[in-house]
Design a protein around this motif. Structure first.
Motif, short mmCIF file in Angstrom:
data_model
loop_
_atom_site.label_atom_id
_atom_site.label_comp_id
_atom_site.label_asym_id
_atom_site.label_seq_id
_atom_site.Cartn_x
_atom_site.Cartn_y
_atom_site.Cartn_z
N UNK A 143 5.48 -0.30 7.26
CA UNK A 143 5.96 -0.52 5.88
C UNK A 143 6.35 -1.98 5.67
N UNK A 144 7.00 -2.58 6.66
CA UNK A 144 7.40 -3.98 6.56
C UNK A 144 6.17 -4.89 6.45
N UNK A 145 5.15 -4.59 7.24
CA UNK A 145 3.91 -5.37 7.19
C UNK A 145 3.24 -5.22 5.82
N UNK A 146 3.26 -4.00 5.31
CA UNK A 146 2.66 -3.75 3.99
C UNK A 146 3.40 -4.53 2.90
N UNK A 147 4.75 -4.55 2.98
CA UNK A 147 5.55 -5.29 2.01
C UNK A 147 5.31 -6.79 2.13
N UNK A 148 4.91 -7.24 3.32
CA UNK A 148 4.65 -8.68 3.53
C UNK A 148 3.25 -9.08 3.10
N UNK A 149 2.48 -8.10 2.60
CA UNK A 149 1.15 -8.42 2.12
C UNK A 149 0.03 -8.16 3.11
N UNK A 150 0.38 -7.64 4.28
CA UNK A 150 -0.63 -7.33 5.29
C UNK A 150 -1.22 -5.95 4.99
N UNK A 151 -2.53 -5.85 4.97
CA UNK A 151 -3.19 -4.59 4.64
C UNK A 151 -3.23 -3.68 5.87
N UNK A 152 -2.25 -2.81 5.97
CA UNK A 152 -2.17 -1.84 7.06
C UNK A 152 -1.93 -0.46 6.46
N UNK A 153 -2.38 0.58 7.12
CA UNK A 153 -2.13 1.93 6.58
C UNK A 153 -0.65 2.29 6.68
N UNK A 154 -0.16 3.00 5.67
CA UNK A 154 1.23 3.48 5.68
C UNK A 154 1.24 4.98 5.93
N UNK A 155 2.28 5.43 6.57
CA UNK A 155 2.41 6.85 6.90
C UNK A 155 3.11 7.55 5.73
N UNK A 156 2.46 8.56 5.18
CA UNK A 156 3.01 9.26 4.02
C UNK A 156 4.14 10.21 4.42
N UNK A 157 4.91 10.65 3.43
CA UNK A 157 6.00 11.59 3.68
C UNK A 157 5.49 12.94 4.20
N UNK A 158 4.42 13.51 3.62
CA UNK A 158 3.92 14.78 4.18
C UNK A 158 3.55 14.68 5.65
N UNK A 159 2.91 13.56 6.02
CA UNK A 159 2.57 13.35 7.43
C UNK A 159 3.83 13.23 8.28
N UNK A 160 4.80 12.48 7.80
CA UNK A 160 6.06 12.31 8.52
C UNK A 160 6.76 13.66 8.72
N UNK A 161 6.82 14.45 7.64
CA UNK A 161 7.45 15.76 7.72
C UNK A 161 6.74 16.66 8.71
N UNK A 162 5.40 16.62 8.70
CA UNK A 162 4.63 17.43 9.63
C UNK A 162 4.86 17.03 11.07
#
Length: 327
Positions: free
Chosen positions: A275-294
């Motif tokens: 998430x920090x990398x994404x906020x910094x402008x780096x194009x990386x996949x983020x983990x969604x809440x459904x995936x986290x919950x699972x």
């Protein structure tokens, strides 16, 4: 999720009302808590958390609801680890069984107030410094590794050590070594003395700060909404007293719990870094809440199953050893 001041006030008033009901129905009169009583109240608190989550789904949408359930399950699973320390504290201070529920009730309330301060500070820091996600993520990954190391050490002679605040209180305030019912202070020979009841309550409440150091960053890795972070912590902590009596005897059987919690913390740590990398402008996949919950639910289920199997095998091995020695 945009939460008004009125909603904050209503939520806090509602939580206080629930705590008051819990106290007057089950915690006002000192008594030994039965498995049945603990089970009923555990179900009640979980049901209330589920209803709150469904309320968020109806009025706020799927995102806030999913974040709440993920946060609640994470905080609940991490709070189970608190119970091991609570057992040590109760043993160290030799708390009579009929007073343990009162100790836990007040101790958990102290912990909730202290956590509210941590949550407020964390929300303010995140709002102004996005790079703090790197620190939170790295800290959780380090905590996960440390938890694995501690689990592998398997220290059976673990003892509770008083924190600095508790030692300071005991040095500065005269105290007695005898319990006087649920009284926090008593008068002896014209002097006002603190009882062990107050000391153990402070021990429960202030020791939780250590657990908050990893649980608060963990839930901020699932949601940055202070309202959801606070309510998830509140519902997780408020049912902890009953859970203590319900699964107290099962704690020793959850031999793989630390491994499961380390996986969860490490997973959330990676999620925070992404998430920090994404906020910094780096194009990386983020983990969604459904995936986290699972992932969180799957880890807890697997950990519980493997723990019970390992405990059963150990019990069988011990029985066979005993039989061979008897022969």
């Amino acid at each position: 999720m945009d939460v008004s001041l009125t909603m904050w006030v209503l939520t806090i008033v509602g939580l206080c009302a629930l705590i008051a009901i819990d106290f007057f129905i089950g915690g006002r009169k000192p008594h030994d808590v039965s498995i049945k009583e603990a089970g009923i109240w555990t179900v009640v608190w979980i049901a209330l958390a589920v209803l709150f989550g469904l309320g968020l789904l109806i009025f706020g949408g799927g995102q806030p609801s999913g974040e709440f359930f993920a946060g609640f399950i994470t905080e609940k699973s991490l709070s189970v680890d608190n119970l091991f320390v609570f057992v040590l504290i109760m043993s160290k201070f030799a708390v009579p069984s009929i007073y343990q529920q009162r100790v836990l009730l007040v101790g958990v309330l102290i912990a909730l107030v202290l956590r509210a301060g941590f949550i407020g500070a964390g929300a303010a820091i995140i709002a102004n410094f996005a790079w703090v996600f790197y620190i939170f993520g790295a800290f959780l990954i380090w905590t996960a590794w440390k938890l694995i190391q501690e689990a592998r050490a398997d220290d059976e002679d673990e003892e509770f050590e008083e924190n600095r605040f508790l030692k300071l209180v005991e040095r500065r305030i005269p105290s007695t070594d005898k319990y006087h019912g649920t009284k926090l202070f008593v008068m002896e020979n014209g002097k006002r003395l603190m009882t062990p009841m107050l000391v153990v309550m402070l021990a429960i409440g202030t020791t939780d700060i250590l657990f908050a150091l990893d649980s608060i960053p963990a839930i901020f890795g699932l949601t940055q909404d202070p309202y959801i972070v606070f309510t998830a912590n509140a519902f997780a902590l408020m049912g902890l007293r009953q859970l203590y009596f319900l699964i107290g005897g099962l704690l020793k059987k959850l031999v793989h719990l630390s491994y499961g919690l380390s996986v969860i913390l490490g997973f959330i740590g990676v999620k925070l870094v992404l998430h920090a990398l994404h906020e910094s402008g780096v194009h990386v996949p983020e983990i969604s809440i459904p995936v986290s919950l699972g992932v969180i639910c799957a880890v807890l289920v697997i950990t519980t199953i493997t723990s019970l199997r390992a405990t059963k095998k150990q019990a069988q091995a011990d029985a066979e050893t005993k039989d061979s020695l008897d022969v």
